[in-house]
Design a protein around this motif. Structure first.
Motif, PDB file in Angstrom:
ATOM      1  N   PRO A  65       0.838  -1.208   0.000  1.00 30.09           N
ATOM      2  CA  PRO A  65       0.000   0.000   0.000  1.00 30.09           C
ATOM      3  C   PRO A  65       0.872   1.257   0.000  1.00 30.09           C
ATOM      4  CG  PRO A  65      -0.851  -1.594   1.571  1.00 30.09           C
ATOM      5  CD  PRO A  65       0.479  -2.124   1.108  1.00 30.09           C
ATOM      6  N   LEU A  66       0.507   2.220  -0.824  1.00 27.06           N
ATOM      7  CA  LEU A  66       1.307   3.430  -0.997  1.00 27.06           C
ATOM      8  C   LEU A  66       0.606   4.645  -0.429  1.00 27.06           C
ATOM      9  CD1 LEU A  66       2.423   2.890  -4.726  1.00 27.06           C
ATOM     10  CD2 LEU A  66       3.712   2.332  -2.647  1.00 27.06           C
ATOM     11  N   ALA A  67       1.402   5.551   0.104  1.00 29.37           N
ATOM     12  CA  ALA A  67       0.866   6.815   0.601  1.00 29.37           C
ATOM     13  C   ALA A  67       0.420   7.681  -0.574  1.00 29.37           C
ATOM     14  CB  ALA A  67       1.930   7.536   1.418  1.00 29.37           C
ATOM     15  N   SER A  68      -0.487   8.584  -0.307  1.00 27.14           N
ATOM     16  CA  SER A  68      -0.955   9.500  -1.350  1.00 27.14           C
ATOM     17  C   SER A  68       0.204  10.336  -1.862  1.00 27.14           C
ATOM     18  CB  SER A  68      -2.039  10.415  -0.781  1.00 27.14           C
ATOM     19  OG  SER A  68      -2.430  11.367  -1.735  1.00 27.14           O
ATOM     20  N   GLU A  69       0.425  10.289  -3.201  1.00 28.82           N
ATOM     21  CA  GLU A  69       1.576  10.971  -3.788  1.00 28.82           C
ATOM     22  C   GLU A  69       1.554  10.773  -5.299  1.00 28.82           C
ATOM     23  OE1 GLU A  69       3.849  13.257  -4.291  1.00 28.82           O
ATOM     24  OE2 GLU A  69       4.627  12.945  -2.254  1.00 28.82           O
ATOM     25  N   LEU A  70       2.390  11.521  -6.002  1.00 30.31           N
ATOM     26  CA  LEU A  70       2.652  11.304  -7.417  1.00 30.31           C
ATOM     27  C   LEU A  70       3.945  10.515  -7.520  1.00 30.31           C
ATOM     28  CD1 LEU A  70       2.350  13.830 -10.325  1.00 30.31           C
ATOM     29  CD2 LEU A  70       4.419  12.459 -10.091  1.00 30.31           C
ATOM     30  N   TYR A  71       3.924   9.397  -8.246  1.00 34.29           N
ATOM     31  CA  TYR A  71       5.083   8.509  -8.345  1.00 34.29           C
ATOM     32  C   TYR A  71       5.514   8.336  -9.799  1.00 34.29           C
ATOM     33  CZ  TYR A  71       3.834   7.082  -3.568  1.00 34.29           C
ATOM     34  OH  TYR A  71       3.542   7.079  -2.222  1.00 34.29           O
ATOM     35  N   ASN A 120       9.701  16.813  -3.082  1.00 37.91           N
ATOM     36  CA  ASN A 120       9.856  17.884  -2.098  1.00 37.91           C
ATOM     37  C   ASN A 120       9.462  19.238  -2.664  1.00 37.91           C
ATOM     38  OD1 ASN A 120      10.639  16.567   0.238  1.00 37.91           O
ATOM     39  ND2 ASN A 120      12.797  16.578  -0.282  1.00 37.91           N
ATOM     40  N   TRP A 121       9.848  19.512  -3.897  1.00 42.05           N
ATOM     41  CA  TRP A 121       9.605  20.843  -4.457  1.00 42.05           C
ATOM     42  C   TRP A 121       8.123  21.113  -4.654  1.00 42.05           C
ATOM     43  CZ3 TRP A 121      13.869  19.052  -8.208  1.00 42.05           C
ATOM     44  CH2 TRP A 121      15.104  19.114  -7.544  1.00 42.05           C
ATOM     45  N   ARG A 122       7.333  20.086  -4.948  1.00 42.18           N
ATOM     46  CA  ARG A 122       5.882  20.279  -5.020  1.00 42.18           C
ATOM     47  C   ARG A 122       5.335  20.673  -3.649  1.00 42.18           C
ATOM     48  NH1 ARG A 122       6.317  15.850  -8.850  1.00 42.18           N
ATOM     49  NH2 ARG A 122       6.144  14.331  -7.168  1.00 42.18           N
ATOM     50  N   ILE A 123       5.879  20.058  -2.593  1.00 45.05           N
ATOM     51  CA  ILE A 123       5.450  20.411  -1.237  1.00 45.05           C
ATOM     52  C   ILE A 123       5.815  21.856  -0.919  1.00 45.05           C
ATOM     53  CG2 ILE A 123       5.855  19.945   1.221  1.00 45.05           C
ATOM     54  CD1 ILE A 123       6.289  17.011   0.460  1.00 45.05           C
ATOM     55  N   TYR A 124       7.038  22.251  -1.278  1.00 43.70           N
ATOM     56  CA  TYR A 124       7.485  23.618  -0.970  1.00 43.70           C
ATOM     57  C   TYR A 124       6.623  24.652  -1.687  1.00 43.70           C
ATOM     58  CZ  TYR A 124      11.718  20.996   0.395  1.00 43.70           C
ATOM     59  OH  TYR A 124      12.600  20.102   0.952  1.00 43.70           O
ATOM     60  N   TYR A 184       4.143   8.013 -14.954  1.00 49.49           N
ATOM     61  CA  TYR A 184       3.758   8.391 -13.591  1.00 49.49           C
ATOM     62  C   TYR A 184       2.333   7.950 -13.304  1.00 49.49           C
ATOM     63  CZ  TYR A 184       0.968  12.413 -15.257  1.00 49.49           C
ATOM     64  OH  TYR A 184       0.028  13.206 -15.848  1.00 49.49           O
ATOM     65  N   PHE A 185       2.008   7.888 -12.019  1.00 53.18           N
ATOM     66  CA  PHE A 185       0.645   7.640 -11.570  1.00 53.18           C
ATOM     67  C   PHE A 185       0.453   8.397 -10.256  1.00 53.18           C
ATOM     68  CE2 PHE A 185       3.281   4.331  -9.740  1.00 53.18           C
ATOM     69  CZ  PHE A 185       2.835   4.182  -8.436  1.00 53.18           C
ATOM     70  N   ILE A 186      -0.800   8.615  -9.892  1.00 58.72           N
ATOM     71  CA  ILE A 186      -1.124   9.380  -8.692  1.00 58.72           C
ATOM     72  C   ILE A 186      -2.003   8.543  -7.778  1.00 58.72           C
ATOM     73  CG2 ILE A 186      -2.287  11.439  -7.790  1.00 58.72           C
ATOM     74  CD1 ILE A 186      -1.635  12.845 -10.431  1.00 58.72           C
ATOM     75  N   LYS A 237      -2.202  14.600  -0.744  1.00 53.90           N
ATOM     76  CA  LYS A 237      -1.279  15.130  -1.748  1.00 53.90           C
ATOM     77  C   LYS A 237      -1.744  14.787  -3.158  1.00 53.90           C
ATOM     78  CE  LYS A 237       2.921  14.840   1.068  1.00 53.90           C
ATOM     79  NZ  LYS A 237       4.237  14.168   1.193  1.00 53.90           N
ATOM     80  N   GLY A 238      -2.143  13.538  -3.353  1.00 53.43           N
ATOM     81  CA  GLY A 238      -2.544  13.107  -4.680  1.00 53.43           C
ATOM     82  C   GLY A 238      -3.676  13.932  -5.244  1.00 53.43           C
ATOM     83  N   ASP A 239      -4.662  14.241  -4.409  1.00 54.21           N
ATOM     84  CA  ASP A 239      -5.790  15.043  -4.878  1.00 54.21           C
ATOM     85  C   ASP A 239      -5.344  16.454  -5.234  1.00 54.21           C
ATOM     86  OD1 ASP A 239      -7.339  12.845  -4.450  1.00 54.21           O
ATOM     87  OD2 ASP A 239      -8.306  13.602  -2.622  1.00 54.21           O
ATOM     88  N   LEU A 240      -4.326  16.964  -4.547  1.00 58.17           N
ATOM     89  CA  LEU A 240      -3.811  18.294  -4.836  1.00 58.17           C
ATOM     90  C   LEU A 240      -3.101  18.333  -6.178  1.00 58.17           C
ATOM     91  CD1 LEU A 240      -3.536  21.150  -3.574  1.00 58.17           C
ATOM     92  CD2 LEU A 240      -1.346  20.399  -2.636  1.00 58.17           C
ATOM     93  N   TYR A 241      -2.446  17.225  -6.553  1.00 54.31           N
ATOM     94  CA  TYR A 241      -1.676  17.166  -7.796  1.00 54.31           C
ATOM     95  C   TYR A 241      -2.514  16.721  -8.983  1.00 54.31           C
ATOM     96  CZ  TYR A 241       2.125  17.096  -4.331  1.00 54.31           C
ATOM     97  OH  TYR A 241       2.951  17.381  -3.287  1.00 54.31           O
TER      98      TYR A 241
END
Length: 400
Positions: free
Chosen positions: A94-100, A386-390, A129-131, A136-140
């Motif tokens: 299971p993966l955390a919400s993110e863009l990979y 990280n840069w998306r978070i910043y 890539y996938f989200i 975070k995923g919903d934001l991206y």
């Protein structure tokens, strides 16, 4: 004549068949398949393959020794298992919400996922890539919200002596209002271009979602090309379809020409033409340029964001640059900058970033002088995650 007609018919049939293969090819294989528990199944059809692997930032990192440079974290790898019809499969934890990002390795040869049409370009590298949905995923991801407009526009730089291309985000409602908007100048890293923050940084998606939730002020975002030797991203100018590479990045001409960018934006868009309506931020090389721009143009930006900033990097290749004064007298310029009381000076970096020490040195210098700034430290290193978070955090702090 009859033979000519039959030949033409055969060619047209062959062309149509070739075109139709895009409709029917690979239609039955789903990859990646995101399950309700946030595990992900990857599939690749290769009946004659001996070994199929998947690698990406969704897997635990592995240590890689780079001769002469030390040990670095690299994406892990996992083996797929062959099933019926030569379809290989692997299911993740299971993966955390993110863009990979990810790609396959088939018998030692790197290849993209032919069943996933979604690609990102990072300099000269293409990655699937996938989200994973969630915070975070919903934001991206593209949300069911009002959407801004992304334009590619051209301006002329007198300093560089050429026309150049910008990417510009205007928020939802800009075209139908008479309001003036603040501007964030958002700068990419070494080797990137005016497409980087849109493609890899998901800037439009992030801003649409933040603005719709009332978490960020509606703003214009200007994303220039930081490679001063080029007019635009590869294939987007008269230079043609060159291979992406870094050229003219850490170069004082970038700072020298930046007033051309600001003047164009202020003449083309309804902007707030004062420091309180301007912010500058960037990642890596772009963070270094943001640092220098804030120092050399005091009173121009009330908000400054340094994301894993390229500080302390040698900028003189031995031949010298045409505007050396932009990188001189740093301490005096810092004093002058903070005498103007910027509303936000924001420094963010990952705890394992190779630029961590130079950013720490800047913080120590500011601390010694009692200058106010905000600092955010994240896990990981010099990565887009990280840069998306910043950007997300910085955008919520400016123009308030």
């Amino acid at each position: 004549m009859k033979r000519i007609i039959m030949t033409l018919a055969a060619v047209l049939i062959a062309f149509a068949a070739n075109a139709q293969q895009s409709l029917w090819g690979n239609g039955e294989i789903v990859s990646p398949e995101i399950h309700p528990d946030n595990t992900v199944t990857f599939r690749f059809q290769a009946p004659k393959a001996i070994r199929v692997q998947v690698t990406g930032d969704f897997l635990p990192t592995q240590k890689v020794e780079v001769p002469g440079y030390g040990t670095y974290d690299a994406p892990g790898m996992a083996d797929l298992k062959e099933g019926p019809g030569g379809v290989w499969e692997f299911t993740s934890d299971p993966l955390a919400s993110e863009l990979y990002n990810y790609h396959f390795v088939v018998d030692g040869l790197e290849t993209k996922d032919p069943n996933n049409a979604y690609l990102q370009r990072d300099i000269a590298n293409l990655m699937n890539y996938f989200i994973i949905p969630g915070e975070k995923g919903d934001l991206y991801a593209v949300g069911d919200v009002p959407h801004g407009t992304v334009s590619r526009v051209w301006y002329h730089s007198n300093v560089l002596g050429m026309d150049r291309r910008l990417s510009v985000y205007t928020p939802a409602g800009y075209e139908t209002s008479k309001e003036k908007y603040p501007v964030l100048y958002l700068l990419h890293g070494m080797g990137g271009d005016e497409e980087a923050w849109l493609c890899l940084g998901r800037t439009a998606e992030i801003m649409d979602n933040l603005i719709a939730k009332g978490l960020a002020k509606p703003m214009i975002i200007v994303m220039p090309n930081g490679n001063t030797k080029h007019q635009a991203a590869p294939g987007e100018s008269a230079e043609g379809m060159f291979k992406p590479y870094n050229s003219g990045s850490f170069d004082t001409t970038y700072e020298a020409h930046f007033k051309d960018v600001i003047a164009f934006v202020d003449s083309r868009y309804r902007t707030i033409k004062k420091a309180s309506g301007r912010a500058v931020a960037g990642l890596s090389m772009g963070g270094g340029h943001s640092f220098e721009l804030s120092l050399n143009y005091p009173g121009t930006f009330d908000y400054v964001g340094l994301f894993s900033a390229g500080l302390g990097i040698r900028r003189d290749n031995g031949a010298g640059y045409p505007y050396p004064e932009f990188y001189e007298n740093t301490d005096e310029k810092i004093d002058r900058l903070f005498a103007n009381n910027p509303k936000l000076y924001y420094i963010a970096i990952g705890e394992t970033d190779f630029l961590y020490d130079s950013n720490k040195a800047l913080r120590e210098k500011l601390d010694a002088k009692g200058y106010k700034y905000e600092y955010f430290e994240s896990e990981g290193g010099h990565i887009w995650r990280n840069w998306r978070i910043y950007l997300t955090k910085f955008a919520q702090k400016i123009f308030k």
